[in-house]
Design a protein around this motif. Structure first.
Motif, PDB file in Angstrom:
ATOM      1  N   LEU A 172      -2.968   3.960 -12.242  1.00  0.00           N
ATOM      2  CA  LEU A 172      -2.922   3.260 -10.949  1.00  0.00           C
ATOM      3  C   LEU A 172      -4.028   2.211 -10.884  1.00  0.00           C
ATOM      4  O   LEU A 172      -3.880   1.161 -10.254  1.00  0.00           O
TER       5      LEU A 172
ATOM      6  N   GLY B 213       0.827  -1.215   0.000  1.00  0.00           N
ATOM      7  CA  GLY B 213       0.000   0.000   0.000  1.00  0.00           C
ATOM      8  C   GLY B 213       0.853   1.253   0.000  1.00  0.00           C
ATOM      9  O   GLY B 213       0.518   2.262  -0.619  1.00  0.00           O
ATOM     10  N   ARG B 214       2.002   1.183   0.683  1.00  0.00           N
ATOM     11  CA  ARG B 214       2.886   2.345   0.728  1.00  0.00           C
ATOM     12  C   ARG B 214       3.477   2.648  -0.650  1.00  0.00           C
ATOM     13  O   ARG B 214       3.750   3.788  -0.985  1.00  0.00           O
TER      14      ARG B 214
ATOM     15  N   PHE C  84      -0.483  -7.034  -6.741  1.00  0.00           N
ATOM     16  CA  PHE C  84      -1.549  -6.041  -6.903  1.00  0.00           C
ATOM     17  C   PHE C  84      -1.756  -5.836  -8.392  1.00  0.00           C
ATOM     18  O   PHE C  84      -0.801  -5.675  -9.141  1.00  0.00           O
TER      19      PHE C  84
ATOM     20  N   LEU D 203       1.969   1.985  -3.579  1.00  0.00           N
ATOM     21  CA  LEU D 203       0.877   2.572  -4.345  1.00  0.00           C
ATOM     22  C   LEU D 203       0.674   4.039  -3.956  1.00  0.00           C
ATOM     23  O   LEU D 203       0.489   4.902  -4.812  1.00  0.00           O
ATOM     24  N   ALA D 204       0.725   4.306  -2.660  1.00  0.00           N
ATOM     25  CA  ALA D 204       0.531   5.680  -2.174  1.00  0.00           C
ATOM     26  C   ALA D 204       1.608   6.593  -2.744  1.00  0.00           C
ATOM     27  O   ALA D 204       1.342   7.722  -3.164  1.00  0.00           O
ATOM     28  N   ARG D 205       2.850   6.098  -2.781  1.00  0.00           N
ATOM     29  CA  ARG D 205       3.930   6.952  -3.282  1.00  0.00           C
ATOM     30  C   ARG D 205       3.793   7.201  -4.784  1.00  0.00           C
ATOM     31  O   ARG D 205       4.047   8.304  -5.262  1.00  0.00           O
TER      32      ARG D 205
ATOM     33  N   GLY E 157      -6.351  -2.544  -9.691  1.00  0.00           N
ATOM     34  CA  GLY E 157      -7.000  -1.899  -8.542  1.00  0.00           C
ATOM     35  C   GLY E 157      -7.296  -2.826  -7.382  1.00  0.00           C
ATOM     36  O   GLY E 157      -7.943  -2.427  -6.416  1.00  0.00           O
ATOM     37  N   GLN E 158      -6.827  -4.069  -7.470  1.00  0.00           N
ATOM     38  CA  GLN E 158      -7.165  -5.044  -6.432  1.00  0.00           C
ATOM     39  C   GLN E 158      -5.915  -5.758  -5.927  1.00  0.00           C
ATOM     40  O   GLN E 158      -5.087  -6.170  -6.739  1.00  0.00           O
TER      41      GLN E 158
ATOM     42  N   GLY F   6       1.067   7.406  -6.406  1.00  0.00           N
ATOM     43  CA  GLY F   6       0.020   8.424  -6.526  1.00  0.00           C
ATOM     44  C   GLY F   6       0.527   9.798  -6.146  1.00  0.00           C
ATOM     45  O   GLY F   6       0.210  10.801  -6.800  1.00  0.00           O
ATOM     46  N   ALA F   7       1.339   9.854  -5.108  1.00  0.00           N
ATOM     47  CA  ALA F   7       1.900  11.129  -4.666  1.00  0.00           C
ATOM     48  C   ALA F   7       2.825  11.715  -5.723  1.00  0.00           C
ATOM     49  O   ALA F   7       2.952  12.928  -5.853  1.00  0.00           O
TER      50      ALA F   7
ATOM     51  N   GLN G   8       2.266  11.595  -8.746  1.00  0.00           N
ATOM     52  CA  GLN G   8       1.383  11.986  -9.841  1.00  0.00           C
ATOM     53  C   GLN G   8       1.333  11.000 -11.009  1.00  0.00           C
ATOM     54  O   GLN G   8       1.070  11.395 -12.155  1.00  0.00           O
ATOM     55  N   VAL G   9       1.551   9.725 -10.734  1.00  0.00           N
ATOM     56  CA  VAL G   9       1.172   8.710 -11.726  1.00  0.00           C
ATOM     57  C   VAL G   9      -0.348   8.805 -11.844  1.00  0.00           C
ATOM     58  O   VAL G   9      -1.052   8.751 -10.825  1.00  0.00           O
ATOM     59  N   PRO G  10      -0.891   8.973 -13.070  1.00  0.00           N
ATOM     60  CA  PRO G  10      -2.330   9.244 -13.208  1.00  0.00           C
ATOM     61  C   PRO G  10      -3.202   8.148 -12.605  1.00  0.00           C
ATOM     62  O   PRO G  10      -2.866   6.957 -12.661  1.00  0.00           O
ATOM     63  N   ALA G  11      -4.349   8.576 -12.067  1.00  0.00           N
ATOM     64  CA  ALA G  11      -5.249   7.659 -11.369  1.00  0.00           C
ATOM     65  C   ALA G  11      -5.684   6.494 -12.268  1.00  0.00           C
ATOM     66  O   ALA G  11      -5.814   5.358 -11.797  1.00  0.00           O
TER      67      ALA G  11
END
Lengths: 399, 399
Positions: free
Chosen positions: B332, B316-317, B345, B319-321, B348-349, B323-324, B326-329
């Motif tokens: 992700l 999860g960490r 992963f 994925l969070a990074r 999205g799952q 996103g932070a 700015q890899v587009p949603a």
């Protein structure tokens, strides 16, 4: 004046607000579900993480503010409901629906936030049945709610402020949580500012954004921006007091700013493993963006954070970070740098400071780094904390 | 193929080069002064830190490359000669002059680099008298020099490569040091790539920049960019072999790239307090800048670094990074993430990975994180290390 909430104090909520907390069973022993309720429909604004990986509750709440028709914000801790796909959205909606049903309002009147481990599905089997009792238990103080949203935080973070305006008095109460994955970009991990003032939703949004930019957006524990950052401002008008004069507006904005800075500093001081709150003030800059980046850069640097942990006046690391953040070379050549009020570097030269004296001053739990770039009127403050073995320990063993 | 240098190996220098090291007394016991010498005037290129707070030796060397008339690079460790004002420039020049005098060449033919504590004046009383013997001792292997430039490094970092080209063979030897304040921006802490190939100074510059961008510029230990980063390429033509064909050029560039990546990975693996080398590979991106930032972001995150130190598959960490950074949603939402070759992963799952199995794989000292964004052909690799209590210990007690 502002009354810090932690400890034995009771932090009173503004008129017409109540808050509650309960242990739903997701976490052991500790409360893990909280709610803030307004008796009447309330104005609400929000600012949210810029992380592209947004948690389901962030996407849900972001779509609903600013609003003048919000009744409650429900918040769970232990599970972030981020990176949980469609199931995550469904379960978030189930939690919101259950709260709306118990409150007797519509789903659109309930905001939501989550904090905890990323990637676990919300344990709605435990959360949903606990909601009626959560709402029944709501009462007029903030501490229980503040405890329910804590994760690795060591202390609940609340503060309240009674404000005299031209036509009467209003109360502003703030609650927040932080600790890890703290490098907010538009909002802190979780922040709630609530007031019984009567304001418009548009002003609520501007007021919140102004305050967040100088407070929550200027703290950093570890440089990791969260998927779940949210900061809300709710104002339900229950005091009947409006902002009638320019002075009222300024007073109210200043109070929200101060409250936000107080909460933001509480988050930095209680950063994972932290033993010191570090305040970095840059003055004399000619560029707001560079001043912001530089102040934040100093709070981010693991080399500076470890040196401060070791009470070591290793100022060279501060200078190096300012240069890395692109503070221009000519400003670095003339700037002055003070640690705990002692000037130790100026005009490109280290000053003959008494090292042992500064080392002794660094034993204090509040560290002040002041940098004068001698090039303009722009100033910027950022807050952070030291980096300890405890931080490594906490995060080595987290999930 | 490439022969890693550390340990008992002897890393041979290319023809016409020698290198030496000595303890001048600035540091206790360990060598603290080194030199690389070309018998004949050599082509030399350099890339340097983008930090605005540049050390005196960086400013001196940067003004002299690319050149086709360089005889030596002298380097001291223990004192960075950064933030030392005019005195710093004078003492840097004294060190260069002494080397030029002993070599019988002009000041403009000597490059220089320094590494160590920021803000201390060069101890020229010790350094200058040691230079004649330093030069006398120079010989055909790289290890002594590699040791002289080490600070908190645990192992000397050298590698060498014999390359068959269309008209003969050339040797390329690389030496570097790293360990802390490692987040290069245009160059690593210190890197030296030397060859007996015959090339122009313009090609030397392009070749070095190409290699550095995919190697030293993609590593991070702590996110702090140094005041002293330099990477040099020297080519003295002593083999008499030129790059005659396109294939020769490609072969040579590839060899320099590989050598640089090998040295960069050695720096990351030997990061302060590190027990693991972390490789982050992003594939399937549609944007080079985002891919670079994202790969580097994962290597920078203290939360990911501590999780890996704890051998905890806390994806999860990661994925969070992303996103932070700015890899587009939408990317992700479809990307896949593998840890040690196990996909954990996708779409999205979280996948039903066997947690204990992945935990066991994370006990290895080489960690591979692979992210497929499924959106294009761009790929980027970055290297870093885990974050341990040892890092905190080293940097709490440094100065």
């Amino acid at each position: 004046m502002m009354t810090p909430g932690p400890g034995l104090n009771r932090t009173l909520l503004p008129k017409g607000f109540s808050a509650g907390a309960i242990n739903s069973g997701v976490r052991r022993y500790r409360p893990d579900l909280g709610i803030i309720i307004s008796d009447v429909p309330s104005v609400a604004a929000g600012v949210f993480t810029l992380n592209q990986c947004k948690a389901a509750p962030v996407i849900f709440s972001q779509a609903r503010v600013p609003s003048d028709n919000i009744r409650a914000i429900i918040t769970n801790s232990g599970q972030a409901n981020a990176a949980t796909g469609d199931t995550g959205f469904e379960r978030n909606l189930m939690m919101v629906s259950a709260a709306a049903k118990s409150l007797g309002c519509s789903i659109d009147q309930v905001l939501v936030a989550s904090t905890g481990v990323i990637g676990h599905q919300l344990d709605t089997d435990k959360i949903l049945p606990a909601i009626p009792e959560l709402i029944e238990r709501a009462h007029e103080t903030a501490e229980a709610f503040a405890s329910a949203i804590m994760t690795t935080d060591l202390v609940p973070k609340t503060a309240t402020n009674e404000l005299q305006l031209s036509s009467g008095s209003v109360r502003i109460t703030g609650i927040s949580k932080g600790s890890g994955m703290i490098h907010p970009n538009m909002a802190t991990m979780l922040g709630y500012i609530i007031s019984d003032v009567k304001i418009s939703k548009d002003f609520a949004h501007i007021c919140l954004k102004t305050a967040v930019d100088m407070s929550f957006n200027m703290i950093s524990v570890d440089g990791d921006s969260s998927t779940n950052d949210c900061c809300f401002l709710m104002a339900n008008g229950a005091s009947g007091v409006e902002l009638k004069t320019e002075e009222d507006i300024l007073k109210f904005q200043t109070a929200v700013n101060e409250l936000s800075i107080f909460l933001a500093k509480s988050i930095a001081a209680d950063g994972e493993g932290a033993s010191k709150l570090v305040e970095v003030e840059i003055i004399g800059s000619d560029d707001k963006e560079i001043a912001k980046r530089a102040a934040r850069g100093v709070t981010l640097s693991p080399l500076i954070k470890t040196a401060l942990h070791g009470e070591d006046p290793n100022w060279g690391r501060i200078l190096a970070r300012l240069g890395a953040e692109q503070v221009p070379a000519d400003q670095l050549a003339k700037m002055s740098l003070s640690l705990q009020g002692v000037k130790i570097f100026e005009n490109g030269q280290p000053l003959a400071f008494v090292r042992d004296e500064v080392k002794a001053l660094l034993k204090q739990s509040n560290i002040f780094i002041k940098i004068d770039l001698k090039s303009g009127d722009v100033r910027q403050t950022a807050w952070g904390c030291d980096l300890s073995k405890k931080y490594v320990e906490i995060n080595t063993e987290y999930s």
